[in-house]
Scaffold this motif. Structure first.
Motif, PDB file in Angstrom:
ATOM      1  N   LYS A  27     -20.421 -16.489  -0.031  1.00 25.08           N
ATOM      2  CA  LYS A  27     -19.209 -16.494   0.784  1.00 25.08           C
ATOM      3  C   LYS A  27     -17.981 -16.801  -0.064  1.00 25.08           C
ATOM      4  N   THR A  28     -18.121 -17.728  -1.004  1.00 24.48           N
ATOM      5  CA  THR A  28     -16.990 -18.077  -1.873  1.00 24.48           C
ATOM      6  C   THR A  28     -16.555 -16.896  -2.724  1.00 24.48           C
ATOM      7  N   LEU A  29     -17.524 -16.189  -3.314  1.00 27.59           N
ATOM      8  CA  LEU A  29     -17.200 -15.020  -4.136  1.00 27.59           C
ATOM      9  C   LEU A  29     -16.558 -13.928  -3.286  1.00 27.59           C
ATOM     10  N   TYR A  30     -17.083 -13.711  -2.091  1.00 21.50           N
ATOM     11  CA  TYR A  30     -16.542 -12.663  -1.213  1.00 21.50           C
ATOM     12  C   TYR A  30     -15.088 -12.963  -0.842  1.00 21.50           C
ATOM     13  N   PHE A  31     -14.812 -14.189  -0.426  1.00 21.67           N
ATOM     14  CA  PHE A  31     -13.446 -14.526  -0.028  1.00 21.67           C
ATOM     15  C   PHE A  31     -12.515 -14.591  -1.236  1.00 21.67           C
ATOM     16  N   ARG A  32     -13.073 -14.880  -2.407  1.00 22.15           N
ATOM     17  CA  ARG A  32     -12.260 -14.821  -3.625  1.00 22.15           C
ATOM     18  C   ARG A  32     -11.764 -13.399  -3.855  1.00 22.15           C
ATOM     19  N   GLU A  33     -12.642 -12.406  -3.648  1.00 17.77           N
ATOM     20  CA  GLU A  33     -12.252 -11.008  -3.805  1.00 17.77           C
ATOM     21  C   GLU A  33     -11.256 -10.587  -2.729  1.00 17.77           C
ATOM     22  N   ILE A  34     -11.388 -11.113  -1.530  1.00 12.23           N
ATOM     23  CA  ILE A  34     -10.446 -10.793  -0.451  1.00 12.23           C
ATOM     24  C   ILE A  34      -9.062 -11.348  -0.780  1.00 12.23           C
ATOM     25  N   ARG A  35      -9.020 -12.595  -1.231  1.00 11.85           N
ATOM     26  CA  ARG A  35      -7.728 -13.214  -1.545  1.00 11.85           C
ATOM     27  C   ARG A  35      -7.031 -12.512  -2.692  1.00 11.85           C
ATOM     28  N   ARG A  36      -7.797 -11.921  -3.617  1.00  6.39           N
ATOM     29  CA  ARG A  36      -7.187 -11.209  -4.739  1.00  6.39           C
ATOM     30  C   ARG A  36      -6.244 -10.111  -4.269  1.00  6.39           C
ATOM     31  N   PHE A  37      -6.683  -9.283  -3.333  1.00  6.85           N
ATOM     32  CA  PHE A  37      -5.814  -8.174  -2.944  1.00  6.85           C
ATOM     33  C   PHE A  37      -4.853  -8.542  -1.815  1.00  6.85           C
ATOM     34  N   ILE A  38      -5.168  -9.593  -1.058  1.00  2.00           N
ATOM     35  CA  ILE A  38      -4.236 -10.025  -0.015  1.00  2.00           C
ATOM     36  C   ILE A  38      -2.968 -10.600  -0.646  1.00  2.00           C
ATOM     37  N   LYS A  39      -3.122 -11.294  -1.791  1.00  2.40           N
ATOM     38  CA  LYS A  39      -1.962 -11.901  -2.455  1.00  2.40           C
ATOM     39  C   LYS A  39      -0.945 -10.869  -2.904  1.00  2.40           C
ATOM     40  N   VAL A  40      -1.395  -9.674  -3.203  1.00  5.19           N
ATOM     41  CA  VAL A  40      -0.480  -8.603  -3.631  1.00  5.19           C
ATOM     42  C   VAL A  40      -0.524  -7.482  -2.593  1.00  5.19           C
ATOM     43  N   GLY A  41      -0.307  -7.844  -1.350  1.00  5.59           N
ATOM     44  CA  GLY A  41      -0.417  -6.897  -0.246  1.00  5.59           C
ATOM     45  C   GLY A  41       0.524  -5.723  -0.339  1.00  5.59           C
ATOM     46  N   THR A  42       1.688  -5.928  -0.919  1.00  5.36           N
ATOM     47  CA  THR A  42       2.634  -4.815  -1.071  1.00  5.36           C
ATOM     48  C   THR A  42       2.030  -3.711  -1.927  1.00  5.36           C
ATOM     49  N   GLN A  43       1.306  -4.099  -2.946  1.00  6.25           N
ATOM     50  CA  GLN A  43       0.697  -3.127  -3.848  1.00  6.25           C
ATOM     51  C   GLN A  43      -0.596  -2.567  -3.279  1.00  6.25           C
ATOM     52  N   THR A  44      -1.408  -3.412  -2.652  1.00 13.67           N
ATOM     53  CA  THR A  44      -2.748  -2.999  -2.249  1.00 13.67           C
ATOM     54  C   THR A  44      -2.823  -2.430  -0.841  1.00 13.67           C
ATOM     55  N   LEU A  45      -1.898  -2.798   0.042  1.00 11.42           N
ATOM     56  CA  LEU A  45      -1.943  -2.328   1.426  1.00 11.42           C
ATOM     57  C   LEU A  45      -0.782  -1.405   1.773  1.00 11.42           C
ATOM     58  N   ALA A  46       0.436  -1.813   1.402  1.00 11.13           N
ATOM     59  CA  ALA A  46       1.612  -1.015   1.775  1.00 11.13           C
ATOM     60  C   ALA A  46       1.731   0.258   0.942  1.00 11.13           C
ATOM     61  N   ALA A  47       1.509   0.164  -0.362  1.00  6.96           N
ATOM     62  CA  ALA A  47       1.675   1.330  -1.240  1.00  6.96           C
ATOM     63  C   ALA A  47       0.762   2.495  -0.855  1.00  6.96           C
ATOM     64  N   PRO A  48      -0.547   2.272  -0.569  1.00 11.30           N
ATOM     65  CA  PRO A  48      -1.389   3.399  -0.161  1.00 11.30           C
ATOM     66  C   PRO A  48      -0.913   4.072   1.119  1.00 11.30           C
ATOM     67  N   VAL A  49      -0.349   3.301   2.046  1.00 12.12           N
ATOM     68  CA  VAL A  49       0.151   3.884   3.288  1.00 12.12           C
ATOM     69  C   VAL A  49       1.329   4.810   2.994  1.00 12.12           C
ATOM     70  N   VAL A  50       2.230   4.376   2.129  1.00 10.37           N
ATOM     71  CA  VAL A  50       3.373   5.216   1.761  1.00 10.37           C
ATOM     72  C   VAL A  50       2.885   6.505   1.105  1.00 10.37           C
ATOM     73  N   THR A  51       1.879   6.392   0.224  1.00  9.23           N
ATOM     74  CA  THR A  51       1.327   7.576  -0.434  1.00  9.23           C
ATOM     75  C   THR A  51       0.743   8.548   0.579  1.00  9.23           C
ATOM     76  N   ALA A  52      -0.016   8.030   1.549  1.00  9.73           N
ATOM     77  CA  ALA A  52      -0.612   8.891   2.569  1.00  9.73           C
ATOM     78  C   ALA A  52       0.450   9.580   3.414  1.00  9.73           C
ATOM     79  N   LEU A  53       1.513   8.860   3.764  1.00  9.53           N
ATOM     80  CA  LEU A  53       2.584   9.452   4.561  1.00  9.53           C
ATOM     81  C   LEU A  53       3.314  10.545   3.774  1.00  9.53           C
ATOM     82  N   LEU A  54       3.474  10.362   2.478  1.00 10.16           N
ATOM     83  CA  LEU A  54       4.098  11.395   1.657  1.00 10.16           C
ATOM     84  C   LEU A  54       3.232  12.648   1.611  1.00 10.16           C
ATOM     85  N   TYR A  55       1.915  12.461   1.488  1.00  9.75           N
ATOM     86  CA  TYR A  55       1.008  13.603   1.537  1.00  9.75           C
ATOM     87  C   TYR A  55       1.114  14.324   2.878  1.00  9.75           C
TER      88      TYR A  55
END
Length: 272
Positions: A27-55
Motif C-alpha cells: 500500500k505504501t509503494l502504491y500510494f507513493r506512485e500515486i502521489r508522484r503524479f498528483i504533485k505535478v497534476g498540471t503536467q500529468t493530468l491537465a496537459a494530456p487533456v489539452v493534447t486530446a482536445l487539440l487532436y
C-alpha cells in the motif's frame, strides 16, 4: 536498571517476518506512485487533456467535416482512440520515469531494502502506473464528451480494455525503466516504438482501408486490438475480432507481468 550485556546489545535487530503479502508495504509503494503524479497534476493530468482536445479540433473539425465511419459520426469514432492513447502513454510514462529517476538519484536501494517481494514490487509499480493511465483516461473522456457523442454500447469492453491497456503499458514501463541506462534510451522506446504503434493502430482511421501489406501488418499490432476493443465498448462497432482482442489482452497482461517479476527477482540492472 541493569545494563544489557555488551554482546547481546551488539546484535542486529531481528528482521520482521511477513506471512503472506506485505499489505502495508504494498500500500505504501502504491500510494507513493500515486502521489508522484498528483504533485505535478498540471503536467500529468491537465496537459494530456489539452493534447486530446487539440487532436479533436484538428481531426474532427478540420478533417472530419461531418462525415461518418460505418454510420458513426467521425467524432464518435475518433474520441475512444484519443482516450486510449492517453491511457497508454501515461501508464507507460509513470512506471518508466519512476524507475529511471530512482536510478539517476541513487534511490533504487529505497525500493530494494524494504521487505517487499519481487511480486509486490511489480504489483505496486504496475498498479500505480495503471491508476494514472485510467485517471487520465477518465479526465480525457469528460473533456471530449461536449464535442463527441459517446454512447455506452458495451460497458464491459470499456472497462476490460481500458484496465488491460493500462496494466500492459504499466508493465512495459517497468521493463523499460529497469532496462534504460539514460534518458536517451527511454526517448528511443517512446519515439520509435510506443508512438508509431499507437498512431498506426487505427486511432484515426479504419485499418480495413489500408492497402496491403499494411492492413495485414496492423493486425499484428497489439495496440490495434486494445483501441478497437475500447471503441467497440462505446460504439458497438469493431474492425477486428473482439474475442481475439480479449484473449490477446489477457495473455499480454500476464506475460508482461511475469517478465517484470523475473526482472525484479533477478535484480536485472539493479544489482551491480
Amino acid at each position: 536498571m541493569r545494563d544489557m550485556p555488551t554482546a547481546k546489545a551488539a546484535l542486529p535487530p531481528v528482521p520482521r517476518v511477513y506471512q503472506g503479502v506485505n499489505w502495508e508495504g504494498l500500500k505504501t509503494l502504491y500510494f507513493r506512485e500515486i502521489r508522484r503524479f498528483i504533485k505535478v497534476g498540471t503536467q500529468t493530468l491537465a496537459a494530456p487533456v489539452v493534447t486530446a482536445l487539440l487532436y479533436m479540433l484538428v481531426f474532427v473539425v478540420a478533417v472530419g467535416g461531418g462525415r461518418e465511419v460505418h454510420g458513426v459520426a467521425y467524432g464518435t469514432f475518433v474520441a475512444p482512440g484519443l482516450i486510449m492513447m492517453q491511457i497508454l502513454s501515461n501508464a507507460f510514462a509513470n512506471s518508466s520515469s519512476s524507475l529511471l529517476q530512482a536510478k539517476f538519484n541513487g534511490m533504487m536501494g529505497d525500493f530494494m531494502t524494504p521487505p517487499l517481494t519481487p511480486g509486490e514490487l511489480a504489483i505496486g509499480f504496475g498498479a500505480g502506473a495503471a491508476t494514472r493511465g485510467i485517471l487520465v483516461g477518465l479526465v480525457t473522456l469528460l473533456a471530449v464528451m461536449p464535442f463527441a457523442r459517446l454512447p455506452m454500447a458495451q460497458p464491459w469492453a470499456v472497462l476490460y480494455f481500458g484496465i488491460g491497456a493500462a496494466l500492459i503499458m504499466a508493465f512495459i514501463g517497468i521493463m523499460a525503466g529497469l532496462w534504460a541506462e539514460k534518458f536517451d534510451h527511454m526517448a528511443a522506446v517512446t519515439n520509435f516504438v510506443i508512438m508509431p504503434m499507437t498512431f498506426l493502430s487505427g486511432t484515426f482511421y479504419l485499418v480495413e482501408k489500408l492497402p496491403e501489406p499494411f492492413r495485414t501488418a496492423s493486425h499484428f499490432n497489439p495496440f490495434f486490438y486494445l483501441i478497437d476493443g475500447f471503441r467497440f465498448g462505446f460504439t458497438g462497432m469493431a474492425d477486428s475480432s473482439i474475442t481475439i482482442g480479449v484473449v490477446m489482452t489477457a495473455v499480454l497482461t500476464l506475460s508482461l507481468g511475469w517478465v517484470c517479476l523475473w526482472m525484479f527477482r533477478t535484480g536485472y540492472k539493479i544489482k551491480t
